[in-house]
Design an enzyme around this catalytic site. Structure first.
Site, PDB file in Angstrom:
ATOM      1  N   HIS A 106       0.830  -1.366   0.132  1.00 56.26           N
ATOM      2  CA  HIS A 106       0.010   0.196  -0.110  1.00 56.26           C
ATOM      3  C   HIS A 106       0.997   1.371   0.033  1.00 56.26           C
ATOM      4  O   HIS A 106       2.027   1.209   0.575  1.00 56.26           O
ATOM      5  CB  HIS A 106      -0.781   0.100   1.218  1.00 56.26           C
ATOM      6  CG  HIS A 106      -2.027   1.040   1.524  1.00 56.26           C
ATOM      7  ND1 HIS A 106      -1.832   2.298   1.811  1.00 56.26           N
ATOM      8  CD2 HIS A 106      -3.286   0.830   0.888  1.00 56.26           C
ATOM      9  CE1 HIS A 106      -2.815   3.005   1.897  1.00 56.26           C
ATOM     10  NE2 HIS A 106      -4.028   1.938   1.306  1.00 56.26           N
ATOM     11  N   ASP A 183       3.142  -4.168   7.755  1.00 60.42           N
ATOM     12  CA  ASP A 183       1.812  -3.684   7.439  1.00 60.42           C
ATOM     13  C   ASP A 183       0.720  -4.621   7.767  1.00 60.42           C
ATOM     14  O   ASP A 183       0.540  -5.393   7.082  1.00 60.42           O
ATOM     15  CB  ASP A 183       1.727  -2.765   6.131  1.00 60.42           C
ATOM     16  CG  ASP A 183       0.278  -2.277   5.862  1.00 60.42           C
ATOM     17  OD1 ASP A 183      -0.603  -2.525   6.592  1.00 60.42           O
ATOM     18  OD2 ASP A 183       0.100  -2.047   4.727  1.00 60.42           O
ATOM     19  N   GLN A 186      -4.761  -4.838   7.093  1.00 60.14           N
ATOM     20  CA  GLN A 186      -5.768  -5.661   6.636  1.00 60.14           C
ATOM     21  C   GLN A 186      -5.825  -6.959   7.672  1.00 60.14           C
ATOM     22  O   GLN A 186      -6.640  -7.747   7.865  1.00 60.14           O
ATOM     23  CB  GLN A 186      -5.589  -6.157   5.357  1.00 60.14           C
ATOM     24  CG  GLN A 186      -5.802  -4.990   4.022  1.00 60.14           C
ATOM     25  CD  GLN A 186      -7.121  -4.456   4.385  1.00 60.14           C
ATOM     26  OE1 GLN A 186      -8.263  -4.945   4.554  1.00 60.14           O
ATOM     27  NE2 GLN A 186      -7.551  -3.057   3.916  1.00 60.14           N
ATOM     28  N   LYS A 207     -10.081  -0.052  10.753  1.00 63.86           N
ATOM     29  CA  LYS A 207     -10.321  -1.334   9.664  1.00 63.86           C
ATOM     30  C   LYS A 207     -10.433  -2.726  10.810  1.00 63.86           C
ATOM     31  O   LYS A 207     -10.865  -3.491   9.997  1.00 63.86           O
ATOM     32  CB  LYS A 207      -9.193  -1.491   9.158  1.00 63.86           C
ATOM     33  CG  LYS A 207      -8.917  -0.570   8.121  1.00 63.86           C
ATOM     34  CD  LYS A 207      -7.933  -0.783   6.881  1.00 63.86           C
ATOM     35  CE  LYS A 207      -7.385   0.344   6.263  1.00 63.86           C
ATOM     36  NZ  LYS A 207      -7.986   0.499   5.155  1.00 63.86           N
ATOM     37  N   CYS A 340      -4.834   2.509  -3.729  1.00 70.10           N
ATOM     38  CA  CYS A 340      -3.593   2.748  -3.106  1.00 70.10           C
ATOM     39  C   CYS A 340      -2.579   1.946  -3.314  1.00 70.10           C
ATOM     40  O   CYS A 340      -1.541   1.742  -2.698  1.00 70.10           O
ATOM     41  CB  CYS A 340      -3.764   3.023  -1.586  1.00 70.10           C
ATOM     42  SG  CYS A 340      -4.878   4.297  -1.212  1.00 70.10           S
TER      43      CYS A 340
HETATM   44  C1  LIG Z   1      -2.863  -2.695   3.227  1.00 68.75           C
HETATM   45  C2  LIG Z   1      -3.048  -1.505   4.116  1.00 68.75           C
HETATM   46  N1  LIG Z   1      -1.867  -0.698   4.605  1.00 68.75           N
HETATM   47  C3  LIG Z   1      -2.278   0.625   4.999  1.00 68.75           C
HETATM   48  C4  LIG Z   1      -3.418   1.176   5.038  1.00 68.75           C
HETATM   49  C5  LIG Z   1      -3.526   2.378   5.527  1.00 68.75           C
HETATM   50  O1  LIG Z   1      -4.390   2.479   6.544  1.00 68.75           O
HETATM   51  P1  LIG Z   1      -4.581   4.027   6.962  1.00 68.75           P
HETATM   52  O2  LIG Z   1      -5.338   4.778   5.891  1.00 68.75           O
HETATM   53  O3  LIG Z   1      -5.732   3.788   8.325  1.00 68.75           O
HETATM   54  O4  LIG Z   1      -3.578   4.487   7.737  1.00 68.75           O
HETATM   55  C6  LIG Z   1      -4.505   0.454   4.227  1.00 68.75           C
HETATM   56  C7  LIG Z   1      -5.748   1.022   4.191  1.00 68.75           C
HETATM   57  O5  LIG Z   1      -6.203   2.167   3.354  1.00 68.75           O
HETATM   58  C8  LIG Z   1      -4.370  -1.064   3.691  1.00 68.75           C
HETATM   59  O6  LIG Z   1      -5.399  -1.493   3.375  1.00 68.75           O
END
Ligand SMILES: Cc1ncc(COP(=O)(O)O)c(C=O)c1O
Lengths: 383, 126
Positions: A106, A183, A186, A207, A340
């Site tokens: 991401h 990360d 998910q 999430k 993203c």
């Molecule tokens: C795999 C993954 N990593 C990171 C993020 C970033 O999360 P956040 O926007 O809550 O910082 C997301 C979601 O947008 C995601 O799906």
């Protein structure tokens, strides 16, 4: 289950990978706390502040337990994104470093580490995918063995739904005396997590059925103690003089300013909710498998390997945006775009895809409804 | 789902071909959704005499391009440059959410950039 989510009465929500709907019990926990126990934390001498501090630190303990960590290793952040920025700024990255990430990552992981590498003049390596769109583990091993100071990688792709074997990657990275940053945005919502062998792991409250504005960052304590502060301000200091400042030890060093207090209480309730419904995570997988099978039958092109958790992304002869808008007219929420992950979509040679993602509240009827609407959409566009 | 005219332009886009010797050519991309367009414009005495576009995108972005290009035939360069976002939205004729406004504006954006480049080349003030 659905009575905890009144919003789902009128909406077929299939965008949990973007953000999960919150159960009533999370709102109630925040509400009660806000009305009866709220005050700033770690500051007041008065009883109410002590109560608020207890609740806040209780949330830290629950968050730690949720991923097999300890409260001394948990930093509350704003989100996964902020956690990744914190790590990209504070982990030692120099001209000699080799920083590795992957095509699956991401932007919230990819970009902070890409930029850190650019600033330091470090080598930046992006792990490729196999023909099937899975992380190429053989290449990963090869690249890590060439040297690895930081591997920053997702445990569960928000596009392909692939689960990455981070345990295995951690072994390879540690052989190179590197650090593995995971990360878990998910993963935390769909898998049981154990961070015992992971140097850093981040996820977002929103999430996992909790509030926005709060994230959880686990940093293994021997690593945490070597990191310098990321932001300065109240709470994180030890002693301040005109000449200089000393900083607190442990997670507090990374929590400058008033933290997200009410959100921590909401998050605690959300994590309890997830922990109580572990059995439904199996059902989530069945739903995605069922959905994938139906999509294949209508000749959708599925992105990534067959084994999926949480989401399935695909393309149809109709542009992703048009699909999402068509479904919206039927009160079905799905995501369309690059989710993203622009480098991934570039590598796949597709401008955009449609993603269906599920949560603990989704049912087979939701999948049947979206599949019927997708068929109607393809028909309406006559392609 | 979309109104008839949108689907008609999407399925049967007008001027949907590259020009052989355009006076000016310009490409634009909307990175947030991957829509892309290349506009070719042939100009004689400040009047547009031939135009064509090629590209890839959703129904809104492609239909908007087709409608804009239909209207642009034989307009002067300066007239095209006065077209506004509101003009474009009116042409599209259906309400668009914020995300989709970007799709609807892609063609106009590309055309204006091309024409500004043209005028700069002509040495005019822009
Ligand atoms: C795999 C993954 N990593 C990171 C993020 C970033 O999360 P956040 O926007 O809550 O910082 C997301 C979601 O947008 C995601 O799906």
């Amino acid at each position: 289950m659905k009575e905890q989510f009144p919003i789902l009465e009128t909406l077929t929500y299939l965008d949990t990978a973007a953000t999960a709907q919150k159960p009533l019990r999370v709102f109630e926990a925040e509400h009660t706390f806000g009305l009866t126990r709220y005050a700033n934390v770690h500051r007041g001498i008065y009883a109410q502040s002590v109560l608020a501090t207890e609740a806040f630190e209780g949330a830290r303990a629950v968050a730690a337990k949720f991923i097999g960590s300890t409260p001394q290793e948990i930093v509350f952040t704003k989100s996964t994104t902020e956690a990744m920025n914190l790590l990209a700024h504070t982990l030692p990255i120099t001209k000699k470093s080799r920083i590795i990430t992957s095509l699956l990552d991401h932007h919230s992981t990819f970009v902070p580490f890409q930029q850190a590498a650019l600033h330091a003049g470090a080598e930046f390596v992006v792990l490729p995918l196999t023909k099937e769109g899975a992380l190429d583990m053989r290449q990963a091993k090869k690249e890590i063995e060439k040297g690895c100071d930081v591997l920053a990688i997702t445990q569960l792709s928000n596009v392909t739904g692939e689960v990455i074997d981070v345990e295995q990657l951690a072994k390879w990275v540690h052989k190179q005396n590197g650090r593995i940053v995971v990360d878990g945005a998910q993963a935390a919502a769909h898998l049981a997590i154990d961070v015992s062998h992971i140097d850093a792991f981040a996820f977002s409250g929103h999430k996992v059925y909790g509030p926005t504005g709060i994230g959880v960052l686990h940093v293994q304590k021997d690593v945490l103690s070597t990191l310098s502060p990321y932001q300065f301000g109240g709470e994180m200091i030890d002693a301040v003089t005109i000449e200089n400042t000393t900083f607190r030890e442990g997670p507090a060093r990374f929590e400058a300013g008033t933290p997200p207090i009410t959100q921590a209480v909401g998050l605690m309730e959300a994590l309890r909710f997830v922990a109580e419904h572990r059995d439904l995570q199996e059902k989530e997988r069945d739903l995605i498998a069922y959905c994938q099978e139906k999509l294949v039958r209508m000749n959708a092109t599925i992105i990534g390997p067959e084994e999926k958790v949480g989401c399935v992304s695909f393309t149809l002869p109709v542009h992703a945006h048009d699909v999402a808008e068509f479904l919206d007219k039927e009160h079905i929420a799905v995501r369309a775009g690059h989710h993203c992950t622009q480098p991934l979509h570039d590598a796949l040679g597709i401008p955009a895809s449609v993603r269906i993602s599920v949560g603990l509240y989704n049912t087979k009827e939701d999948i049947d409804r979206v599949i019927a609407a997708l068929k109607a959409c393809v028909e309406a566009f006559d392609v | 789902m979309y109104k008839e005219h949108i689907m008609d332009h999407y399925k049967h886009p007008r001027n949907n071909a590259a020009l052989k010797n355009p006076t000016i050519s310009h490409s634009e991309k909307n990175p947030s959704c991957g829509d892309s367009i290349t506009v070719d414009i042939s100009i004689t005495d400040n009047v547009i005499d031939a135009i064509g576009f090629t590209g890839e995108g959703c129904a809104i972005s492609m239909a908007a391009a087709s409608m804009l290009f239909e209207d642009m035939q034989s307009m002067s360069v300066d007239d095209v440059l006065t077209l506004t976002r509101e003009d474009m939205l009116e042409m599209i004729g259906i309400p668009l959410t914020t995300m989709r406004v970007k799709c609807g504006m892609l063609a106009l954006h590309a055309v204006k950039k091309a024409l500004y480049t043209y005028k700069a080349r002509q040495g005019e003030d822009v």
